[in-house]
Design a protein around this motif. Structure first.
Motif, PDB file in Angstrom:
ATOM      1  N   ASP A   1      48.248  44.135  76.044  1.00 36.71           N
ATOM      2  CA  ASP A   1      49.312  43.148  76.217  1.00 36.71           C
ATOM      3  C   ASP A   1      50.424  43.694  77.107  1.00 36.71           C
ATOM      4  O   ASP A   1      51.069  42.939  77.843  1.00 36.71           O
TER       5      ASP A   1
ATOM      6  N   TYR B   1      53.162  37.084  72.266  1.00 38.42           N
ATOM      7  CA  TYR B   1      52.946  36.989  70.814  1.00 38.42           C
ATOM      8  C   TYR B   1      52.477  38.335  70.274  1.00 38.42           C
ATOM      9  O   TYR B   1      52.870  38.754  69.175  1.00 38.42           O
ATOM     10  N   ALA B   2      51.622  39.020  71.042  1.00 38.24           N
ATOM     11  CA  ALA B   2      51.167  40.349  70.632  1.00 38.24           C
ATOM     12  C   ALA B   2      52.335  41.336  70.597  1.00 38.24           C
ATOM     13  O   ALA B   2      52.422  42.185  69.700  1.00 38.24           O
TER      14      ALA B   2
ATOM     15  N   ILE C   1      45.257  43.479  66.868  1.00 36.99           N
ATOM     16  CA  ILE C   1      46.048  42.259  66.860  1.00 36.99           C
ATOM     17  C   ILE C   1      46.443  41.846  68.278  1.00 36.99           C
ATOM     18  O   ILE C   1      46.463  40.653  68.621  1.00 36.99           O
ATOM     19  N   GLY C   2      46.716  42.837  69.136  1.00 35.78           N
ATOM     20  CA  GLY C   2      47.024  42.527  70.528  1.00 35.78           C
ATOM     21  C   GLY C   2      45.821  41.973  71.259  1.00 35.78           C
ATOM     22  O   GLY C   2      45.916  40.982  71.999  1.00 35.78           O
TER      23      GLY C   2
ATOM     24  N   PHE D   1      45.139  38.294  70.191  1.00 36.21           N
ATOM     25  CA  PHE D   1      46.009  37.310  70.836  1.00 36.21           C
ATOM     26  C   PHE D   1      45.605  37.081  72.295  1.00 36.21           C
ATOM     27  O   PHE D   1      45.637  35.944  72.788  1.00 36.21           O
TER      28      PHE D   1
END
Length: 355
Positions: free
Chosen positions: A54, A307-308, A333-334, A337
């Protein structure tokens, strides 16, 4: 492959150094230690890429308006700062300042007593997390708190954030609330240091913006950047201010990676080599995204990256209070997204063609 050719060459060199280090260094030096050093270096490189994908997208959103000269500065001088400055020198400086030790003594400790060195660094994880978390929170809020932003992924949320953009200093207000919540949940002995570190994160973010404005004159935000929600980044133009912004952004991402790396190994040389490989691939990825026009082709990619970043800011602030978040969650999680944003962008493009 031309964009990643140097990254592969750089990786081979770093792996060669890691192999030599494992084969010759330490009381158990030999073939087995060499193989272990190679595997750990590769794991750290993969971890750094997954944590910073990200980061590459956000870098690309800033870098796409720069000329060739500043792009090359980012790839050369920026790479040296990222590898030796943030992955090696900065942790040593933290230990030297907090432990009131001479820099050379800390270097000797890092090389000869890595367990004690890593323990001293991890003791100050809360302050590091507060600085990085506050800086990244501002990056997140300033992307969505943009009155001119008219491209929304999650409309129900982003339209409400856009409506708050007219409130002065709203991003700083929200970041300070998050910082106060974090400070309230740390030990009393750490509270002042954590609060000051978070405030420094805010000061550095605003200071870099001010410097970029003073050095670059009046900001020139193009209509394309504004419509995609990139007006906040549009003021970060090519120049010293923009370069410093990207370096501090990279530093904020690297904090979590450096601390997480000590959970895998305490060897600072292996950590530096592994994270350096990852950092080089992130920079190559940034240039690839810029030259291929990926951000224009995938309309929600920047949204996914931010968002990440927001999720990483929350994780960093929470981890500073003692909440343990597994490194695999922080890394995935990155990626989740980004993949989600790419899929949503493809679906959006198909709908546009039908309409």
């Amino acid at each position: 492959m031309k964009h990643f050719r140097f990254s592969f060459i750089f990786s081979i060199i770093c792996l060669g150094i890691a192999a030599y280090w494992g084969f010759t260094h330490g009381p158990e030096a030999g073939i087995s230690t060499m193989l272990q050093a190679l595997s750990v270096t590769a794991i750290l490189a993969i971890m750094e890429v997954s944590l910073s994908f990200d980061n590459a997208v956000v870098n690309a959103s800033v870098l796409r308006s720069w000329d060739h000269f500043w792009k090359m500065i980012f790839l050369t001088l920026g790479m040296i700062i990222a590898v030796f400055g943030m992955r090696l020198v900065f942790p040593i400086v933290i230990v030297a300042v907090t432990a009131n030790m001479n820099m050379m003594d800390v270097v000797s400790m890092a090389l000869n007593d890595p367990k004690n060195y890593s323990m001293r660094l991890i003791e100050h994880h809360a302050e590091i997390a507060a600085f990085g978390g506050a800086f990244l929170a501002l990056v997140f809020f300033n992307f969505f708190l943009d009155a001119e932003k008219d491209t929304h992924w999650f409309k129900w949320l982003e339209k409400r954030l856009t409506n708050l953009a007219n409130v002065p200093a709203m991003s700083v207000f929200l970041t300070l609330i998050a910082l106060l919540v974090m400070a309230h949940n740390v030990g009393e002995s750490e509270r002042l240091a954590v609060t000051l570190s978070g405030i420094w994160g805010i000061v550095v973010y605003i200071g870099v913006q001010v410097l970029g404005h003073l050095l670059g004159g009046e900001p020139e935000v193009d209509e394309e950047a504004s419509s995609s929600g990139n007006a906040a980044n549009g003021v970060i133009k090519a120049g010293l201010g923009g370069f410093l912004y990207l370096e501090v952004l990279d530093a904020s991402f690297s904090f979590d990676g450096v601390i997480g790396a000590f959970a895998i190994t305490s060897d600072v040389i292996i950590i530096m080599l592994g994270l350096a490989i990852g950092a080089m691939f992130v920079r190559s990825m940034t240039i690839y995204l810029v030259e291929k026009g990926t951000l224009e082709a995938y309309v929600y990619l920047e949204h996914g990256a931010h968002y990440a970043i927001g999720a990483l800011a929350v994780i960093m602030l929470a981890s500073g209070t003692g909440v343990h978040v597994p490194e695999v969650v922080t890394g995935l999680i990155g990626v989740a997204f980004i993949v989600w944003a790419v899929i949503a962008s493809i679906q959006y493009s198909k709908r546009q063609l039908i309409d």
